[in-house]
Design a protein around this motif. Sequence first.
Motif, PDB file in Angstrom:
ATOM      1  N   UNK A 105     -15.726  14.040 -10.145  1.00 42.90           N
ATOM      2  CA  UNK A 105     -15.770  13.118  -9.005  1.00 42.90           C
ATOM      3  C   UNK A 105     -15.379  13.790  -7.695  1.00 42.90           C
ATOM      4  N   UNK A 106     -14.783  14.970  -7.763  1.00 37.04           N
ATOM      5  CA  UNK A 106     -14.336  15.650  -6.545  1.00 37.04           C
ATOM      6  C   UNK A 106     -15.503  16.037  -5.632  1.00 37.04           C
ATOM      7  N   UNK A 107     -16.713  16.083  -6.166  1.00 35.14           N
ATOM      8  CA  UNK A 107     -17.883  16.428  -5.357  1.00 35.14           C
ATOM      9  C   UNK A 107     -18.521  15.207  -4.703  1.00 35.14           C
ATOM     10  N   UNK A 108     -17.906  14.046  -4.889  1.00 37.53           N
ATOM     11  CA  UNK A 108     -18.407  12.807  -4.313  1.00 37.53           C
ATOM     12  C   UNK A 108     -17.426  12.311  -3.261  1.00 37.53           C
ATOM     13  N   UNK A 109     -17.955  11.748  -2.176  1.00 40.88           N
ATOM     14  CA  UNK A 109     -17.103  11.156  -1.145  1.00 40.88           C
ATOM     15  C   UNK A 109     -16.357   9.972  -1.756  1.00 40.88           C
ATOM     16  N   UNK A 110     -15.044   9.939  -1.577  1.00 41.32           N
ATOM     17  CA  UNK A 110     -14.214   8.868  -2.143  1.00 41.32           C
ATOM     18  C   UNK A 110     -13.339   8.306  -1.040  1.00 41.32           C
ATOM     19  N   UNK A 164       0.807  -1.228   0.000  1.00 36.61           N
ATOM     20  CA  UNK A 164       0.000   0.000   0.000  1.00 36.61           C
ATOM     21  C   UNK A 164       0.839   1.276   0.000  1.00 36.61           C
ATOM     22  N   UNK A 165       2.021   1.240   0.601  1.00 37.75           N
ATOM     23  CA  UNK A 165       2.859   2.448   0.632  1.00 37.75           C
ATOM     24  C   UNK A 165       3.451   2.787  -0.739  1.00 37.75           C
ATOM     25  N   UNK A 166       3.343   1.887  -1.700  1.00 41.25           N
ATOM     26  CA  UNK A 166       3.863   2.128  -3.051  1.00 41.25           C
ATOM     27  C   UNK A 166       2.774   2.583  -4.022  1.00 41.25           C
ATOM     28  N   UNK A 167       1.568   2.821  -3.495  1.00 40.50           N
ATOM     29  CA  UNK A 167       0.410   3.168  -4.324  1.00 40.50           C
ATOM     30  C   UNK A 167      -0.108   4.548  -3.920  1.00 40.50           C
ATOM     31  N   UNK A 168      -0.410   5.369  -4.931  1.00 42.96           N
ATOM     32  CA  UNK A 168      -1.005   6.688  -4.693  1.00 42.96           C
ATOM     33  C   UNK A 168      -2.292   6.790  -5.501  1.00 42.96           C
ATOM     34  N   UNK A 169      -3.304   7.374  -4.882  1.00 36.93           N
ATOM     35  CA  UNK A 169      -4.587   7.596  -5.543  1.00 36.93           C
ATOM     36  C   UNK A 169      -4.897   9.081  -5.405  1.00 36.93           C
ATOM     37  N   UNK A 170      -5.199   9.714  -6.533  1.00 38.84           N
ATOM     38  CA  UNK A 170      -5.434  11.154  -6.539  1.00 38.84           C
ATOM     39  C   UNK A 170      -6.664  11.467  -7.380  1.00 38.84           C
ATOM     40  N   UNK A 171      -7.402  12.503  -6.963  1.00 39.83           N
ATOM     41  CA  UNK A 171      -8.497  13.010  -7.784  1.00 39.83           C
ATOM     42  C   UNK A 171      -8.065  14.332  -8.410  1.00 39.83           C
ATOM     43  N   UNK A 172      -8.516  14.549  -9.631  1.00 40.32           N
ATOM     44  CA  UNK A 172      -8.253  15.809 -10.331  1.00 40.32           C
ATOM     45  C   UNK A 172      -9.495  16.132 -11.156  1.00 40.32           C
ATOM     46  N   UNK A 173     -10.455  16.795 -10.514  1.00 38.33           N
ATOM     47  CA  UNK A 173     -11.742  17.164 -11.092  1.00 38.33           C
ATOM     48  C   UNK A 173     -12.513  15.927 -11.570  1.00 38.33           C
ATOM     49  N   UNK A 227     -22.309   7.649  -4.559  1.00 38.84           N
ATOM     50  CA  UNK A 227     -23.364   8.287  -5.343  1.00 38.84           C
ATOM     51  C   UNK A 227     -24.210   9.210  -4.477  1.00 38.84           C
ATOM     52  N   UNK A 228     -24.111   9.058  -3.151  1.00 37.31           N
ATOM     53  CA  UNK A 228     -25.040   9.768  -2.279  1.00 37.31           C
ATOM     54  C   UNK A 228     -24.391  10.718  -1.276  1.00 37.31           C
ATOM     55  N   UNK A 229     -23.096  10.566  -1.004  1.00 34.66           N
ATOM     56  CA  UNK A 229     -22.446  11.417   0.002  1.00 34.66           C
ATOM     57  C   UNK A 229     -21.499  12.421  -0.632  1.00 34.66           C
ATOM     58  N   UNK A 230     -21.509  13.624  -0.089  1.00 37.22           N
ATOM     59  CA  UNK A 230     -20.676  14.720  -0.585  1.00 37.22           C
ATOM     60  C   UNK A 230     -19.193  14.462  -0.371  1.00 37.22           C
ATOM     61  N   UNK A 231     -18.411  14.975  -1.300  1.00 36.26           N
ATOM     62  CA  UNK A 231     -16.960  15.021  -1.150  1.00 36.26           C
ATOM     63  C   UNK A 231     -16.537  16.441  -0.843  1.00 36.26           C
ATOM     64  N   UNK A 232     -15.238  16.669  -0.830  1.00 33.16           N
ATOM     65  CA  UNK A 232     -14.707  17.979  -0.459  1.00 33.16           C
ATOM     66  C   UNK A 232     -14.865  19.030  -1.551  1.00 33.16           C
ATOM     67  N   UNK A 233     -15.006  18.593  -2.802  1.00 25.69           N
ATOM     68  CA  UNK A 233     -15.080  19.548  -3.906  1.00 25.69           C
ATOM     69  C   UNK A 233     -13.711  20.042  -4.326  1.00 25.69           C
ATOM     70  N   UNK A 234     -12.656  19.384  -3.817  1.00 26.83           N
ATOM     71  CA  UNK A 234     -11.281  19.784  -4.137  1.00 26.83           C
ATOM     72  C   UNK A 234     -10.484  18.572  -4.605  1.00 26.83           C
TER      73      UNK A 234
END
Length: 134
Positions: free
Chosen positions: A100-105, A60-69, A120-127
Amino acid sequence: MKKKNLPRNSIVDFEKMEKWLTNYFLDPFTTHCDLYQFRIDIYETETDWIVEASLDEYVSSEIKVKTDNTQLIITAQKHSYAFPSRHPKKTRTIDFPFPIIYHCINASFQNNVLEIFISKINNGSGKNRYITLP
């Protein structure tokens, strides 16, 4: 669990999403990336879209997950003390048809499988942000 209303700019056209999923898996580039980077599958439940990535060679320490809009970016690279690294970085980018930034991930990594849950139902940070793996 109490449902939260998603912001207006995160409303998803479910028909458009179905068409996108079909096109994504029929795209020959997707198959190419599955063979040469790492395999990805996308599932849908009543409450989430689930992205699964098979990462057999990594911890897991070798994996990164990022959102970008609208993008979900998964990067995996073995730890290396040599420069340049003997292990190439592997990256997959999934460009969703909605922000996808507006969805909880959230994500988990068990038994060499990375699972990313996009609500599909919970808010994300929007960032744009990195998703922490436990």
